[in-house]
Design an enzyme around this catalytic site. Structure first.
Site, PDB file in Angstrom:
ATOM      1  N   CYS A  99       0.854  -1.177   0.000  1.00  0.00           N
ATOM      2  CA  CYS A  99       0.000   0.000   0.000  1.00  0.00           C
ATOM      3  C   CYS A  99       0.899   1.239   0.000  1.00  0.00           C
ATOM      4  O   CYS A  99       1.902   1.253   0.719  1.00  0.00           O
ATOM      5  CB  CYS A  99      -0.885  -0.012   1.253  1.00  0.00           C
ATOM      6  SG  CYS A  99      -1.953   1.414   1.400  1.00  0.00           S
ATOM      7  N   HIS A 141      -9.257  -3.632  -1.881  1.00  0.00           N
ATOM      8  CA  HIS A 141      -8.271  -2.892  -1.085  1.00  0.00           C
ATOM      9  C   HIS A 141      -8.608  -1.391  -1.087  1.00  0.00           C
ATOM     10  O   HIS A 141      -8.629  -0.749  -0.032  1.00  0.00           O
ATOM     11  CB  HIS A 141      -6.870  -3.149  -1.673  1.00  0.00           C
ATOM     12  CG  HIS A 141      -5.755  -2.379  -1.039  1.00  0.00           C
ATOM     13  ND1 HIS A 141      -4.688  -2.994  -0.419  1.00  0.00           N
ATOM     14  CD2 HIS A 141      -5.515  -1.050  -0.943  1.00  0.00           C
ATOM     15  CE1 HIS A 141      -3.858  -2.068   0.045  1.00  0.00           C
ATOM     16  NE2 HIS A 141      -4.339  -0.871  -0.259  1.00  0.00           N
ATOM     17  N   GLU A 142      -8.904  -0.852  -2.272  1.00  0.00           N
ATOM     18  CA  GLU A 142      -9.175   0.594  -2.369  1.00  0.00           C
ATOM     19  C   GLU A 142     -10.508   0.954  -1.712  1.00  0.00           C
ATOM     20  O   GLU A 142     -10.618   1.995  -1.064  1.00  0.00           O
ATOM     21  CB  GLU A 142      -9.134   1.063  -3.832  1.00  0.00           C
ATOM     22  CG  GLU A 142      -7.807   0.827  -4.563  1.00  0.00           C
ATOM     23  CD  GLU A 142      -6.568   1.291  -3.806  1.00  0.00           C
ATOM     24  OE1 GLU A 142      -6.651   2.262  -3.037  1.00  0.00           O
ATOM     25  OE2 GLU A 142      -5.510   0.652  -3.973  1.00  0.00           O
TER      26      GLU A 142
END
Ligand code: NI
Length: 176
Positions: A99, A141-142
């Protein structure tokens, strides 16, 4: 366009729920998406959410990985405004994630193997899409970022987290 500063793990904006974008087609949103794209490319990321650039709005961008395999220098970026995951597979898989807010670190994270999502593009058109593999993983994830969740909250195993080079050497074989 400009390269934006990225909030790193520990910054409170990463743990806040982002607010919906009311006026999708306003010029400020388009500019933000362009700046986010430039920032993501500069940091060599494959996805970025607005809270990571200190803007608590429901906007994510990501690279279209399928297109990268074709021999083209063009980087295709998808922007999604007010995205929502509407369907998830029961099947899951564990993969290593990084990330831009946690530079140099990797963690093993469980995600749904395939999903359906929807949202709006910069022109206000509704997008609906099925995704699997890395594409599905990036969107999950986003979207997590928009809910104040970072991947370290979702580690499969507390030990399966650390500096990229150490993980490569000691953990990847063990957990894959
Ligand atoms: Ni992230």
């Amino acid at each position: 366009m400009s390269i934006l500063k990225i909030a790193r793990l520990g910054h409170s904006i990463l743990y806040k729920k982002a607010s919906l974008v009311d006026n999708i087609t306003e010029p400020g949103i388009k500019k933000l998406i362009h700046d986010m794209s430039e920032t993501m490319i500069d940091y060599k990321g494959i996805g970025l959410a607005a809270p990571q650039v200190h803007i608590s709005k429901q906007i994510i961008i990501f690279r279209m990985i399928e297109d990268q395999e074709k021999k083209s220098n063009e980087i295709k970026i998808t922007a999604l405004i007010n995205p929502r995951i509407i369907k998830t597979s029961e099947e899951t898989d564990n993969k290593w994630e990084g990330c831009l807010s946690i530079p140099g670190m990797l963690g093993l994270v469980k995600r749904h193997s395939s999903i359906s999502y929807e949202g709006f593009d910069m022109s206000g058109n509704k997008i609906q899409q099925n995704a699997e593999g890395l594409h599905a993983r990036i969107v999950q994830h986003e979207c997590d970022h928009l809910n104040g969740v970072v991947f370290t909250h979702r580690l499969v195993n507390k030990k399966a987290y650390g500096y990229e080079d150490e993980i490569e050497e000691y953990w990847k074989k063990k957990y894959e």
